[in-house]
Design a protein around this motif. Sequence first.
Motif, PDB file in Angstrom:
ATOM      1  N   PHE A 173      49.355  95.434 -63.173  1.00 18.72           N
ATOM      2  CA  PHE A 173      49.887  95.243 -64.527  1.00 18.72           C
ATOM      3  C   PHE A 173      49.060  94.193 -65.265  1.00 18.72           C
ATOM      4  O   PHE A 173      48.625  94.411 -66.408  1.00 18.72           O
ATOM      5  CB  PHE A 173      51.353  94.811 -64.460  1.00 18.72           C
ATOM      6  CG  PHE A 173      51.959  94.448 -65.793  1.00 18.72           C
ATOM      7  CD1 PHE A 173      52.588  95.408 -66.571  1.00 18.72           C
ATOM      8  CD2 PHE A 173      51.904  93.134 -66.278  1.00 18.72           C
ATOM      9  CE1 PHE A 173      53.155  95.077 -67.802  1.00 18.72           C
ATOM     10  CE2 PHE A 173      52.466  92.793 -67.502  1.00 18.72           C
ATOM     11  CZ  PHE A 173      53.089  93.775 -68.272  1.00 18.72           C
ATOM     12  N   TRP A 219      51.152 104.121 -60.067  1.00 19.57           N
ATOM     13  CA  TRP A 219      52.302 103.294 -60.420  1.00 19.57           C
ATOM     14  C   TRP A 219      51.898 101.836 -60.319  1.00 19.57           C
ATOM     15  O   TRP A 219      51.205 101.434 -59.362  1.00 19.57           O
ATOM     16  CB  TRP A 219      53.474 103.610 -59.497  1.00 19.57           C
ATOM     17  CG  TRP A 219      53.930 105.031 -59.654  1.00 19.57           C
ATOM     18  CD1 TRP A 219      53.484 106.120 -58.970  1.00 19.57           C
ATOM     19  CD2 TRP A 219      54.871 105.525 -60.606  1.00 19.57           C
ATOM     20  NE1 TRP A 219      54.102 107.264 -59.414  1.00 19.57           N
ATOM     21  CE2 TRP A 219      54.969 106.934 -60.420  1.00 19.57           C
ATOM     22  CE3 TRP A 219      55.657 104.932 -61.587  1.00 19.57           C
ATOM     23  CZ2 TRP A 219      55.804 107.738 -61.183  1.00 19.57           C
ATOM     24  CZ3 TRP A 219      56.499 105.724 -62.348  1.00 19.57           C
ATOM     25  CH2 TRP A 219      56.568 107.119 -62.139  1.00 19.57           C
ATOM     26  N   VAL A 271      50.256 103.534 -71.040  1.00 21.12           N
ATOM     27  CA  VAL A 271      51.117 103.465 -69.866  1.00 21.12           C
ATOM     28  C   VAL A 271      52.389 104.267 -70.138  1.00 21.12           C
ATOM     29  O   VAL A 271      52.943 104.219 -71.244  1.00 21.12           O
ATOM     30  CB  VAL A 271      51.445 101.995 -69.514  1.00 21.12           C
ATOM     31  CG1 VAL A 271      52.219 101.318 -70.635  1.00 21.12           C
ATOM     32  CG2 VAL A 271      52.193 101.882 -68.202  1.00 21.12           C
ATOM     33  N   PHE A 273      55.124  94.516 -74.249  1.00 20.26           N
ATOM     34  CA  PHE A 273      55.073  93.978 -72.892  1.00 20.26           C
ATOM     35  C   PHE A 273      54.853  92.465 -72.868  1.00 20.26           C
ATOM     36  O   PHE A 273      54.361  91.914 -71.881  1.00 20.26           O
ATOM     37  CB  PHE A 273      53.998  94.706 -72.079  1.00 20.26           C
ATOM     38  CG  PHE A 273      54.349  96.142 -71.818  1.00 20.26           C
ATOM     39  CD1 PHE A 273      55.279  96.478 -70.853  1.00 20.26           C
ATOM     40  CD2 PHE A 273      53.786  97.154 -72.583  1.00 20.26           C
ATOM     41  CE1 PHE A 273      55.631  97.802 -70.633  1.00 20.26           C
ATOM     42  CE2 PHE A 273      54.122  98.477 -72.367  1.00 20.26           C
ATOM     43  CZ  PHE A 273      55.046  98.805 -71.393  1.00 20.26           C
ATOM     44  N   LEU A 307      49.659  99.265 -73.116  1.00 24.85           N
ATOM     45  CA  LEU A 307      50.103  98.160 -72.265  1.00 24.85           C
ATOM     46  C   LEU A 307      49.807  96.803 -72.893  1.00 24.85           C
ATOM     47  O   LEU A 307      50.508  95.821 -72.626  1.00 24.85           O
ATOM     48  CB  LEU A 307      49.441  98.269 -70.886  1.00 24.85           C
ATOM     49  CG  LEU A 307      49.925  97.318 -69.804  1.00 24.85           C
ATOM     50  CD1 LEU A 307      51.420  97.470 -69.564  1.00 24.85           C
ATOM     51  CD2 LEU A 307      49.159  97.544 -68.506  1.00 24.85           C
ATOM     52  N   TYR A 327      57.851  96.723 -62.665  1.00 19.21           N
ATOM     53  CA  TYR A 327      56.496  97.283 -62.596  1.00 19.21           C
ATOM     54  C   TYR A 327      56.498  98.708 -62.061  1.00 19.21           C
ATOM     55  O   TYR A 327      55.718  99.561 -62.515  1.00 19.21           O
ATOM     56  CB  TYR A 327      55.604  96.390 -61.717  1.00 19.21           C
ATOM     57  CG  TYR A 327      55.496  94.975 -62.213  1.00 19.21           C
ATOM     58  CD1 TYR A 327      54.715  94.665 -63.320  1.00 19.21           C
ATOM     59  CD2 TYR A 327      56.179  93.944 -61.573  1.00 19.21           C
ATOM     60  CE1 TYR A 327      54.615  93.358 -63.783  1.00 19.21           C
ATOM     61  CE2 TYR A 327      56.087  92.627 -62.027  1.00 19.21           C
ATOM     62  CZ  TYR A 327      55.308  92.346 -63.140  1.00 19.21           C
ATOM     63  OH  TYR A 327      55.211  91.051 -63.599  1.00 19.21           O
ATOM     64  N   TRP A 361      50.236 104.121 -64.975  1.00 16.68           N
ATOM     65  CA  TRP A 361      48.979 103.994 -65.712  1.00 16.68           C
ATOM     66  C   TRP A 361      48.415 105.391 -65.979  1.00 16.68           C
ATOM     67  O   TRP A 361      48.155 106.167 -65.077  1.00 16.68           O
ATOM     68  CB  TRP A 361      47.994 103.162 -64.905  1.00 16.68           C
ATOM     69  CG  TRP A 361      46.719 102.790 -65.590  1.00 16.68           C
ATOM     70  CD1 TRP A 361      45.454 103.115 -65.202  1.00 16.68           C
ATOM     71  CD2 TRP A 361      46.581 101.984 -66.769  1.00 16.68           C
ATOM     72  NE1 TRP A 361      44.537 102.579 -66.069  1.00 16.68           N
ATOM     73  CE2 TRP A 361      45.200 101.875 -67.043  1.00 16.68           C
ATOM     74  CE3 TRP A 361      47.503 101.362 -67.622  1.00 16.68           C
ATOM     75  CZ2 TRP A 361      44.708 101.163 -68.146  1.00 16.68           C
ATOM     76  CZ3 TRP A 361      47.004 100.652 -68.713  1.00 16.68           C
ATOM     77  CH2 TRP A 361      45.635 100.557 -68.961  1.00 16.68           C
ATOM     78  N   SER A 405      62.099 105.168 -68.121  1.00 15.16           N
ATOM     79  CA  SER A 405      63.234 104.278 -68.377  1.00 15.16           C
ATOM     80  C   SER A 405      64.508 104.993 -68.814  1.00 15.16           C
ATOM     81  O   SER A 405      65.521 104.332 -69.047  1.00 15.16           O
ATOM     82  CB  SER A 405      62.842 103.274 -69.469  1.00 15.16           C
ATOM     83  OG  SER A 405      62.444 103.949 -70.651  1.00 15.16           O
ATOM     84  N   LEU A 450      56.414 101.758 -64.346  1.00 12.18           N
ATOM     85  CA  LEU A 450      55.276 101.958 -65.236  1.00 12.18           C
ATOM     86  C   LEU A 450      54.184 102.760 -64.527  1.00 12.18           C
ATOM     87  O   LEU A 450      53.850 102.477 -63.380  1.00 12.18           O
ATOM     88  CB  LEU A 450      54.706 100.616 -65.692  1.00 12.18           C
ATOM     89  CG  LEU A 450      55.668  99.673 -66.427  1.00 12.18           C
ATOM     90  CD1 LEU A 450      54.971  98.372 -66.762  1.00 12.18           C
ATOM     91  CD2 LEU A 450      56.221 100.337 -67.679  1.00 12.18           C
ATOM     92  N   ILE A 505      56.323 104.908 -69.515  1.00 15.57           N
ATOM     93  CA  ILE A 505      57.458 104.025 -69.236  1.00 15.57           C
ATOM     94  C   ILE A 505      58.628 104.895 -68.814  1.00 15.57           C
ATOM     95  O   ILE A 505      59.265 105.549 -69.635  1.00 15.57           O
ATOM     96  CB  ILE A 505      57.829 103.209 -70.495  1.00 15.57           C
ATOM     97  CG1 ILE A 505      56.598 102.499 -71.053  1.00 15.57           C
ATOM     98  CG2 ILE A 505      58.941 102.218 -70.175  1.00 15.57           C
ATOM     99  CD1 ILE A 505      56.808 101.937 -72.453  1.00 15.57           C
TER     100      ILE A 505
END
Length: 493
Positions: free
Chosen positions: A336, A330, A346, A307, A302, A319, A324, A350, A322, A348
Amino acid sequence: MTDKLLLKPRLLLTLSISVTLVLAAIMFRSVGNAADDYYDVVVLNGRVMDPESNLDAVRNVGIRGGKVQTITAKTLQGHATIDARGLVVAPGFIDLHVHDMNEEHHRAQAMDGVTTALELEIGTADIDQWYAERAGKTLINYGASIGHVPVRMAVMKDPGSFVPSGEAAHRAATEDEIADMKRRIELGLQRGALAVGFGINYTAAASHREIVEMFRVAAQFKASCHVHLRYPGLKEPMNCIAAFEEVVAASAISGAPLHVVHITSMAFDDTPRILEMIRDARSRGMDITTECYPYTAGMTRLESAIFDDGWQEQLGIDYKGLQWVATGEWLTRESFARYRKMGGMVAIHSMKPEIVSSAIADPLTVIASDGILKDGKGHPRAAGTYARILGYYVRETKTLTLMDALRKMTLMPAQRLERRVPMMKTKGRLSSGADADLTIFDPERVIDKASYAEPGKYSEGIEFVLVNGVAVVKDGQLLGGVTPGRAVRAPIQ
C-alpha cells in the motif's frame, strides 16, 4: 358555324391537358408516397420496448436520416434490414458516469449496448477543447460537464493527472481562487457543458462555502450538480449522511438540481437510509436523483485524498480489501505504501451484495457505470454494467422487470439532463421522432463477461447497436470504420 367548329378542338385540347396534369399529379403523389415509405434501415419483427409509453409489443421500426420515423405493425421496406425476431428492440443505453473516453472504452461500451457516454462526475476544465478533440471521431455519442475538480486543479496548478494529489486536494482556496473557479465554471456552462461535476471526496480541503458558491453558478444555468460526496461510510461525525446533508443544503440554498453519484460505494450499509432521505426530499419538491452500478467493488486512484489517514475506518475495510489493478494483487501495509507513492488505480471491495441488489431494485436509482478502461486495465463495470443488469438482475435473480431495467438505463438518465439539454428529449425513448440510437439484444443470452482479471472482455447477447441510425454492432460483432457518434451538448450562449 365556323366558330363552333373551332371551339370543339380547343375544348378537346383543354380537356386533354387537364387529364394529363391530373394523371401526372397522381403519379407524382404515388412515387412520393413510395419514397416516404422506403427507409434507410428497417428493424423487423422485434419486441419493441419503450419505457416512456410502456409499449411492449412486436413491431417494425423505420429509420431515416438518423431518426425513428415510424413504429408499426405494417410491413416496411428499407435499404438495410435487421431481422429482430426473438430479440428486444430498446432505446440505446445512456451512461451518465464514464471516465477516460478512449476508443478502447467506447468499443467495450458499444458491445454492452451503450449509445451515449457522458463524463459528468469529474468532467473537464475546458469544454471547447474537450469536444473539439472528439468531433467526428467517436463510435458512440459523447458529452461532458464542467468539473469543479479539474477547474480547482487548474487554478491551484495541481500536478495530478485525473484527480488532485497536491494543493487542490489539501489546501483551502483563497477568495481570489474561489472567484476564479466560479468564473471558469460559468464559462464552461456558457460553452455548452451538460452539468457541473463535483468530486468533493477528492478535494477534501474545499470549504462548504466553496461548494455552495459553485452550486450557485450551476443554478443560474439550470445545470444539475453531479456529486461524489465528501465522506463515505458510517463513522460519525464525518459519514455519508453528513456528506449528503451538505449537498442537499447546497441544492436547497442555490436551487441547483442535485445528482448523487454511485450511492452504494459512498453509503454502504446506510444506502437504504440515504435513498429514504432522497425520497423524502423529493416529496417536498427538491430535484434530487441518484445512481448505482451492479458491482460490489469501487475503484479510484490510490494516491488520492480518499486514502489519507483514517481511510480504514471511513471505508470499513483494511489493506486486504484493496486490489492493485495493474497486477491484480491484494495489498498489504507495505505494498500500500509503495504503490501510493507510485500512484495508480486500486479496486475497493467494500459493498455487500444485498445492499447493491436493493439499490438496483429501488425506483429512484439510475444505472451508471463509473467505468474506466485503458490498455486492458480498469474495472469490469466499464464493459459489463448494462449486460449484467439485463442478464443477472433481470433474467437470473428477477430483481428488476425488464421494462424497469430499461427505464433506469434509458429514459431516466435522459430525463435527468433534458431541462438544460433539449437534445436529450429525443434520447432514451423509442418513438416517432426519437434519435435512432437503438440497442437490440437477446433477453435469453445477454450477460456480462468482464471480470477484475479481464475488465475489458465484451458482453454477450447484444446483437445490434445503432447510433444515429448507423450500425456499430451487427450480429453480435463490433463494426470497424464507422464513427457516427455525435456531441451531446447544451445550447451555447
